[in-house]
Design an enzyme around this catalytic site. Structure first.
Site, PDB file in Angstrom:
ATOM      1  N   TRP A   1       0.825  -1.210   0.000  1.00  0.00           N
ATOM      2  CA  TRP A   1       0.000   0.000   0.000  1.00  0.00           C
ATOM      3  C   TRP A   1       0.856   1.256   0.000  1.00  0.00           C
ATOM      4  CZ3 TRP A   1      -4.395  -1.141  -1.807  1.00  0.00           C
ATOM      5  CH2 TRP A   1      -5.008  -2.351  -1.498  1.00  0.00           C
TER       6      TRP A   1
ATOM      7  N   ASP B   1      -0.958   7.335   6.060  1.00  0.00           N
ATOM      8  CA  ASP B   1      -2.051   6.410   5.824  1.00  0.00           C
ATOM      9  C   ASP B   1      -2.147   5.557   7.090  1.00  0.00           C
ATOM     10  OD1 ASP B   1      -3.741   4.375   5.148  1.00  0.00           O
ATOM     11  OD2 ASP B   1      -2.719   3.805   3.296  1.00  0.00           O
TER      12      ASP B   1
ATOM     13  N   LYS C   1     -11.667  -0.796   8.818  1.00  0.00           N
ATOM     14  CA  LYS C   1     -10.935  -1.574   9.817  1.00  0.00           C
ATOM     15  C   LYS C   1     -11.398  -1.142  11.221  1.00  0.00           C
ATOM     16  CE  LYS C   1      -7.994  -1.909   6.042  1.00  0.00           C
ATOM     17  NZ  LYS C   1      -7.664  -3.215   5.731  1.00  0.00           N
TER      18      LYS C   1
END
Lengths: 356, 356
Positions: A102, A169, A193
């Site tokens: 990511w 992030d 999440k």
């Protein structure tokens, strides 16, 4: 059968959140109408949006500190682009730390908008650690990090010291641990999440950071979204409501301080078992182990099907590792109860007894 | 009290869709887990995504005709940018027809990426009509139109004749009327009118159109999203499911042909009353009147509060006009039953009797 949900995202939510979300789909606030068929400009929804934004700032202890919170559509992958659009100057340069898939995607997407430099990387050892002693150039428009690496199970415990704006992030560990969140100039996270379900991102940004935004479309412009109180365009109404309920649940539980203790206890139990159990091993550097996503592998891969079937039969869901990493991954977000971790540990122990 | 939901979006959904969506939030497919806490890679959700994409093509009669369907996050406002990113060449030119606020926004956002020309406009008369006899230059990368103008209550009945790719924002009238959808090269629509609830967009695009995409970030690239079967990044799971249920409902009802007849009957009843009732008037050109969003005004604005209160007391929700247009707007999407239109008409008649 009782289910134990270790899914990496979308992931487990508190039962009371699911209950209230389900009710709202039929009848919201006793209006006789569904939450998902009323106008987003209805005062009852505007209140939800504002409460969710305020709760986010309150939980992060960033209220009245010059930050704004937004809930926008697109997934963290869209924020990869929006961050660069808003912060990377036309002739500027951004720094990225590459700690996984990511992080790398974030860097690649930003590169469409200007110069991007990789400041550090752990790719040499398949992202199994967090780079240390990072020297950050002071001529960057910002430094970007991914605080928790969902696929590899690593997590920043300390953050690079720098004077340039720190952008992160925090998709897979926001709201999960005590941090001084004022260290960060921009935090973004997909909701699925620790902050709700999929369909929205939370963005928390220091307002003064946005004064240099270059000429970009409105939909990409954080400043425009802040002016419009996160209603520049129609929000993902249901997802915002689930985030509101999830953040409210966290506040009622005692906030991040309370959940931090729970998460540490869950992680300790899980890592102890991986270290003890002779059939399994972990790959993440011990000092960088994530409290959210615990990755582990079978020493004997031939036992895979048997272990998978045992998990299935015991109601253990979502422990398959990411397709690029293989092995197993137990994601243990805020809403996962200790009893689920105990169950997984017990199953691993029973498995060991059988095959040792 | 029975509610009559005329909201312009998010808007009314079939009761059975709400029922199933509510149940799935508690227990999806008897899995013992909620739809919103399972992995989007779970086979049960992958099947929903694929079915929704196939249903969209089937209902539009575009199966096996070289089109792909996507459900992506962002709102139609993000498609304004994505369309230009994918179709506007670096040295190219795009044409836009300005029939209202959203059409104008689409044009303005595209202008960040290249040359944009306004081919026709109805701004001169406050967007109360659809421009006719439009001459489309043949050197455009594409021509963009907004098929239905939610705020002003106008709708294209015939489409410009052109050889350049025809791109349309069909947000507020997709799936509502019989059309030859193969006229269009790219159709996009936010879901929250006739295709579900907010949080996703449907994009239906002719594959061959995407061969000339310039260098753009993955998240903006339709081709990348098609390759990844609309799962390049985590989708808005709940919204996709609501779209699946809504399209399934429409198919079971008899598809677009069936709903087209119902929508025409509703529109005829509503417009007849506006034309007949001495207290109200419409502003949209008669030949361009939208079957989806019926705009109307009180001749005597002093009666506004009284009419609003009467609507409220009768369970009529969401008839306030858009803040930029004022007046009233009855949005009559596919799921709105004829009985709700009859109710509104009856209330308008009672109101006339009282104040004539």
């Amino acid at each position: 059968m009782e289910m134990h949900n270790f899914s990496s995202g979308p992931s487990i939510l508190p039962p009371e959140v699911l209950q209230k979300a389900s009710e709202a789909v039929l009848n919201f606030n006793n209006s006789g109408l569904s939450l998902i068929e009323i106008s987003h400009r209805d005062p009852s929804f505007v209140e939800i949006m504002n409460s969710a934004r305020n709760l986010a700032l309150e939980l992060l202890n960033l209220e009245n500190k010059g930050y704004s919170a937004l809930f926008l559509q697109g997934g963290a992958s869209l924020e990869f682009v929006r961050v660069a659009n808003n912060l990377l100057k036309v002739d500027g340069k951004a720094g990225y730390i590459n700690t996984g898939n990511w992080a790398n995607n974030a860097q690649n997407e930003a590169a469409y908008f200007g110069a991007v430099v990789e400041i550090a990387s752990s790719k040499d050892k398949n992202y199994s650690y967090i780079p240390k002693n990072i020297v950050v150039p002071n001529n960057l428009d910002y430094l970007h990090i991914t605080t928790n690496n969902t696929i590899y199970g690593t997590q920043f415990k300390d953050f690079p010291e720098t004077d340039v704006p720190l952008v992160c992030d925090m998709s897979s560990d926001i709201f999960s641990r005590n941090l001084d969140f004022s260290k960060f100039d921009l935090i973004y996270a997909c909701a699925q999440k620790n902050a709700g379900t999929s369909g929205i991102n939370l963005i928390v940004v220091k307002d003064e950071l946005l004064n240099k935004t270059r000429s970009i479309p409105n939909i990409m412009n954080y400043k425009k979204h802040i002016e419009r109180e996160s209603m520049y365009n129609t929000p993902s109404v249901f997802s915002v409501y689930v985030s509101y309920l999830t953040l409210k649940w966290l506040k009622d539980l005692g906030g991040i301080a309370a959940v931090d203790r729970r998460n540490l206890a869950k992680a300790n139990l899980m890592y102890s078992e991986i270290d003890r159990n002779s059939l399994f091993y972990g790959t993440a550097a011990v000092e960088d182990r994530s409290t959210m996503n615990v990755t582990f592998f079978l020493k004997d891969e031939k036992l895979t099907t048997t272990f998978d079937e045992l998990c299935l039969s015991e109601g253990i869901y979502g422990v398959k590792g990411h397709r690029t990493a293989g092995g197993y991954r137990a994601s243990m977000y805020n809403a996962l109860p200790m009893t689920s971790v105990q169950k997984l540990v017990e199953v691993m122990q029973r498995f060991e007894t059988r095959f040792l």
